[in-house]
Enzyme design. Structure first.
Site, mmCIF file in Angstrom:
data_model
loop_
_atom_site.group_PDB
_atom_site.id
_atom_site.type_symbol
_atom_site.label_atom_id
_atom_site.label_comp_id
_atom_site.label_asym_id
_atom_site.label_seq_id
_atom_site.Cartn_x
_atom_site.Cartn_y
_atom_site.Cartn_z
ATOM 1 N N CYS A 135 0.787 -1.237 -0.054
ATOM 2 C CA CYS A 135 -0.089 0.081 0.030
ATOM 3 C C CYS A 135 0.883 1.239 0.067
ATOM 4 O O CYS A 135 2.059 1.256 -0.100
ATOM 5 C CB CYS A 135 -0.656 0.120 1.286
ATOM 6 S SG CYS A 135 -1.805 -1.463 1.525
ATOM 7 N N ARG B 146 -4.962 1.763 -0.310
ATOM 8 C CA ARG B 146 -4.776 0.225 -0.060
ATOM 9 C C ARG B 146 -4.823 -0.615 -1.391
ATOM 10 O O ARG B 146 -5.405 -0.610 -2.113
ATOM 11 C CB ARG B 146 -5.835 -0.344 0.717
ATOM 12 C CG ARG B 146 -5.713 -1.883 1.265
ATOM 13 C CD ARG B 146 -6.909 -2.355 1.835
ATOM 14 N NE ARG B 146 -6.535 -3.722 2.377
ATOM 15 C CZ ARG B 146 -7.452 -4.702 2.795
ATOM 16 N NH1 ARG B 146 -8.860 -4.113 2.960
ATOM 17 N NH2 ARG B 146 -7.223 -5.792 3.368
ATOM 18 N N LEU B 147 -3.899 -1.626 -1.337
ATOM 19 C CA LEU B 147 -3.767 -2.684 -2.423
ATOM 20 C C LEU B 147 -4.236 -3.939 -1.654
ATOM 21 O O LEU B 147 -3.276 -4.435 -0.857
ATOM 22 C CB LEU B 147 -2.375 -2.784 -3.079
ATOM 23 C CG LEU B 147 -2.422 -3.884 -4.177
ATOM 24 C CD1 LEU B 147 -3.384 -3.624 -5.567
ATOM 25 C CD2 LEU B 147 -0.933 -4.163 -4.648
ATOM 26 N N SER B 148 -5.532 -4.496 -1.745
ATOM 27 C CA SER B 148 -6.015 -5.541 -0.823
ATOM 28 C C SER B 148 -5.162 -6.825 -1.349
ATOM 29 O O SER B 148 -5.671 -7.274 -2.439
ATOM 30 C CB SER B 148 -7.453 -5.681 -0.865
ATOM 31 O OG SER B 148 -7.822 -4.237 -0.660
ATOM 32 N N ASN C 50 2.692 -0.083 5.065
ATOM 33 C CA ASN C 50 2.861 -0.632 3.850
ATOM 34 C C ASN C 50 3.686 -1.853 3.898
ATOM 35 O O ASN C 50 4.999 -1.911 4.355
ATOM 36 C CB ASN C 50 3.435 0.503 3.081
ATOM 37 C CG ASN C 50 4.065 -0.001 1.913
ATOM 38 O OD1 ASN C 50 3.588 -0.758 1.198
ATOM 39 N ND2 ASN C 50 5.371 0.876 1.243
ATOM 40 N N GLU D 80 4.165 -6.336 3.702
ATOM 41 C CA GLU D 80 3.685 -7.698 4.278
ATOM 42 C C GLU D 80 4.431 -8.343 5.343
ATOM 43 O O GLU D 80 5.512 -8.181 5.272
ATOM 44 C CB GLU D 80 3.447 -8.603 3.176
ATOM 45 C CG GLU D 80 2.686 -8.327 1.961
ATOM 46 C CD GLU D 80 1.134 -8.143 1.997
ATOM 47 O OE1 GLU D 80 0.580 -8.853 3.279
ATOM 48 O OE2 GLU D 80 0.375 -7.686 1.209
ATOM 49 N N ASP E 76 -2.567 -9.054 8.277
ATOM 50 C CA ASP E 76 -1.070 -8.972 8.767
ATOM 51 C C ASP E 76 -0.718 -7.403 9.420
ATOM 52 O O ASP E 76 0.382 -7.478 9.827
ATOM 53 C CB ASP E 76 -0.356 -9.481 7.857
ATOM 54 C CG ASP E 76 -0.279 -8.316 6.376
ATOM 55 O OD1 ASP E 76 -1.226 -7.689 6.249
ATOM 56 O OD2 ASP E 76 0.964 -8.182 5.863
ATOM 57 N N SER F 83 10.199 -12.825 -6.709
ATOM 58 C CA SER F 83 11.490 -12.448 -7.578
ATOM 59 C C SER F 83 12.494 -13.037 -6.741
ATOM 60 O O SER F 83 12.471 -13.312 -5.590
ATOM 61 C CB SER F 83 11.341 -10.991 -7.989
ATOM 62 O OG SER F 83 12.401 -10.761 -8.815
ATOM 63 N N GLY F 84 13.602 -12.697 -7.400
ATOM 64 C CA GLY F 84 15.013 -13.207 -6.707
ATOM 65 C C GLY F 84 15.914 -12.327 -6.299
ATOM 66 O O GLY F 84 17.121 -12.590 -6.028
#
Length: 640
Positions: free
Chosen positions: A2, A50-52, A79, A81, A104, A370-371
């Site tokens: 977010c 917010r990006l849910s 912002n 996770e 979270d 991603s790596g």
């Protein structure tokens, strides 16, 4: 994933700035297009996009929580996770706490109530967050260990403001009484390193909370910074015959990290290049999502694409694969938009294809793995072999070593051994500055005549080297890259280019439990058997396809050298330089001459030219207001 905005008023009038907060939120609409909200009391005003991803129907922010009898004591904007939120929630419930959501974010604020500032030690994830305690009148902010998520701040006459995007602070500058001027020291650091090192920004009065740090402040008080993440790289040796135990520990830690990083209430995909890092992540992710989608990008020019290798890897691990090819025209057209999303320029040409592959991935998924981080944690850069090749010089008395350095200066350019003598005569602190130095000082003075030698890269690297005394040589280089190149370039482009497309990027290598294992790998298990990341390659033998396992690292090849010398981008770069109003910063005549020298084959100036051109486009957007980045989601300009 977010975007947050938080203001702590200096005068108890936070409500007066709510309109400014609401007006600034659209600047980062791309970070959170699913919902937006604000909250305020007399002292603090919060805004959120917010990006849910988790607990989609609930966990709206700004989030309020308090213990029994003190309901709504805290306000949180967050912002990122937290991948161990399930375990944290269970632990805190055992301690008697109750929760109102399944997300979270709430475990962060409950954990803060219980552990105070030490809550960051319990978090496994990527984060930038701000908590306001209405009882103690204390604001607490923090960033994750590695700096995966950004957090800018500025202290103004009206108070201190934090934001996930610098644009939000710029939008509020007039309301807050924040003066805006460029920081010449930061400009020189950018030209030297091709990114702006933390905690700087190109604006003198806007700074960044550093990776692995926390901030505490009260209304009208100072911003108090504390570093909590301090890598140790303890010197260890693996007893003969016990190497496999180390490889197994690496494999278990990475598999557990990928499993945790797959936690989401939406579809998770994975980026896939031709290298071991992203291939390992995708192969492990496939175990948790049989229908995993992978994505890659490349160019039409031969030798500048890993598309074929990535496709072969996708077939080997059994995933559906989607490819985006980027043309030179698309590349040039996207640069202004990308500079707007970046906030500060990063002169890394691989930003552009990353933007396009993220754009393609967002059509199919909301989260990708991603790596990033594998090279810094496991010893993946070829330059990390250098301490071994230069080891004989360590036995030579210092005066003689210096003499060899002087000898190297008079040897003809291109003569075999010249570079070896020169680098062997220097200490590591003198010769290794990270992966991204574009200009030496003489070249820099050619294009920015006001450059000061005391502002060069050593001003950034010296304090970091001071912290790594006693580390083995490879660990010292890794430590430097963790606090320079990785957080200044790698993670900035990862965050900004994916969030530009409202796509959450997760990086399982940059996990605190993975780092606990990687930190203990002895240098001869990183650089060994003629390869890099030796221990990681051994750990992934049963997971990564054979054609990738020992493939030489290429980075992300972009044909910039060819494009700037040819019809693709030479005229475009020339126009950018001529039209730029940066005469007070650059000697434009010398920049144009450098471009001509590059076209004529006198010298490969591609990285230097791109560094200057990227800045000029950024300047045209944020300072001159001359270049329109054409951001579709905005219908009004930023007030600078």
């Amino acid at each position: 994933m977010c975007g947050l905005l938080a203001l702590l008023s200096a005068s108890g009038n936070a409500g007066d700035y709510v309109d400014a907060v609401e007006r600034a939120l659209p600047c980062m609409h791309h970070r959170g297009p699913d919902a937006a909200g604000t909250w305020h009391d007399d002292d603090a005003a919060f805004g959120f996009n917010r990006l849910s991803i988790i607990d989609i129907e609930h966990s709206h922010q700004p989030l309020r929580w308090g213990p029994e009898g003190e309901e709504n004591r805290y306000a949180l904007t967050f912002n990122g996770e937290i991948y161990n939120y399930v375990e944290l929630r269970a632990e805190l419930k055992e301690l008697g706490y109750t929760f109102n959501t399944e997300g979270d974010g709430e475990p962060i604020v409950v954990g803060y109530h219980h552990w105070g500032a030490d809550v960051v030690e319990h978090l496994r994830g990527m984060f930038g967050f701000v908590i306001w305690d209405t009882k103690t009148k204390t604001m607490f902010a923090a960033r994750d260990q590695f700096g995966i998520k950004p957090l800018y701040y500025a202290t103004t006459p009206a108070g201190t403001v934090f934001a996930s995007e610098m644009k939000c602070i710029l939008e509020m500058a007039e309301d807050l009484g924040l003066g805006l001027s460029l920081d010449k020291r930061a400009i020189e650091h950018y030209v030297d390193l091709q990114y702006v090192p933390e905690p700087e920004s190109l604006h003198a009065n806007i700074r960044r909370v550093e990776s692995g740090s926390t901030v505490t402040l009260t209304p009208g008080g100072e911003v108090l910074n504390t570093r909590y993440f301090k890598p140790q790289f303890p010197v260890q040796q693996v007893p003969a015959g016990q190497e496999q135990q180390l490889f197994d520990r690496i494999a278990r830690a990475l598999e557990d990290s990928v499993e945790k990083h797959m936690r989401a209430d939406v579809t998770v995909g994975s980026f896939l290049s031709g290298g071991i890092d992203s291939t390992a992540i995708a192969a492990l992710a496939k175990r948790h999502n049989p229908n995993l989608l992978t994505f890659t990008t490349g160019f039409e020019r031969e030798g500048y694409s890993e598309v074929d290798v990535a496709a072969e890897s996708a077939e080997a691990i059994g995933v559906e694969h989607i490819v985006k090819i980027v043309s030179p025209e698309e590349y040039a057209d996207a640069v202004p938009k990308i500079m707007w999303y970046l906030d500060n320029p990063v002169a890394d040409p691989s930003l552009v294809p990353l933007y396009f592959v993220a754009q393609e991935a967002r059509k199919h998924v909301k989260v990708v793995l991603s790596g990033e981080g594998a090279d810094e944690l496991f010893g993946g850069y070829t330059i990390y072999k250098e301490p071994l090749s230069l080891a004989p010089f360590e036995k030579i008395p210092d005066p003689l070593r210096r003499g060899l350095g002087k000898l190297s200066q008079i040897l003809p350019e291109g003569m075999k051994g010249k570079s070896l003598l020169n680098r062997g005569s220097m200490t590591m602190e003198e010769r290794y500055y990270g992966n991204a130095r574009s200009f030496n000082f003489e070249q820099m003075q050619r294009v920015i005549p006001w450059a000061k030698r005391e502002w060069d890269h050593k001003e950034i690297t010296a304090p970091i080297y001071a912290q790594s005394q006693g580390f083995d040589p490879v660990a010292r280089m890794q430590h430097l890259d963790l606090f320079t190149w990785m957080r200044g370039d790698i993670l900035v482009k990862a965050d900004k280019m994916n969030m530009a497309n409202s796509l959450e990027l997760r990086v399982p290598f940059l996990d605190k439990e993975v780092f606990k294992v990687a930190e203990t790998i002895p240098y001869d298990m990183k650089i060994s058997h003629g390869t890099t990341k030796y221990a990681l390659r051994k750990a992934m033998e049963q997971i990564v396809p054979a054609h990738v396992l020992h493939r030489k690292k290429l980075g992300f090849p972009v044909p910039m050298r060819h494009w700037l010398a040819g019809d693709e981008l030479y005229g475009w770069a020339q126009d950018v330089i001529n039209e730029s109003q940066t005469e007070d910063i650059f000697n434009k005549k010398e920049v144009l001459e450098m471009l001509k020298e590059h076209r004529d084959g006198v010298s490969d100036h591609s990285r230097r030219i791109w560094t200057v051109v990227a800045f000029m486009i950024w300047h045209g957007i944020f300072v001159e207001h001359r270049i329109d980045p054409q951001i579709e989601q905005r219908d009004y300009p930023i007030r600078l």
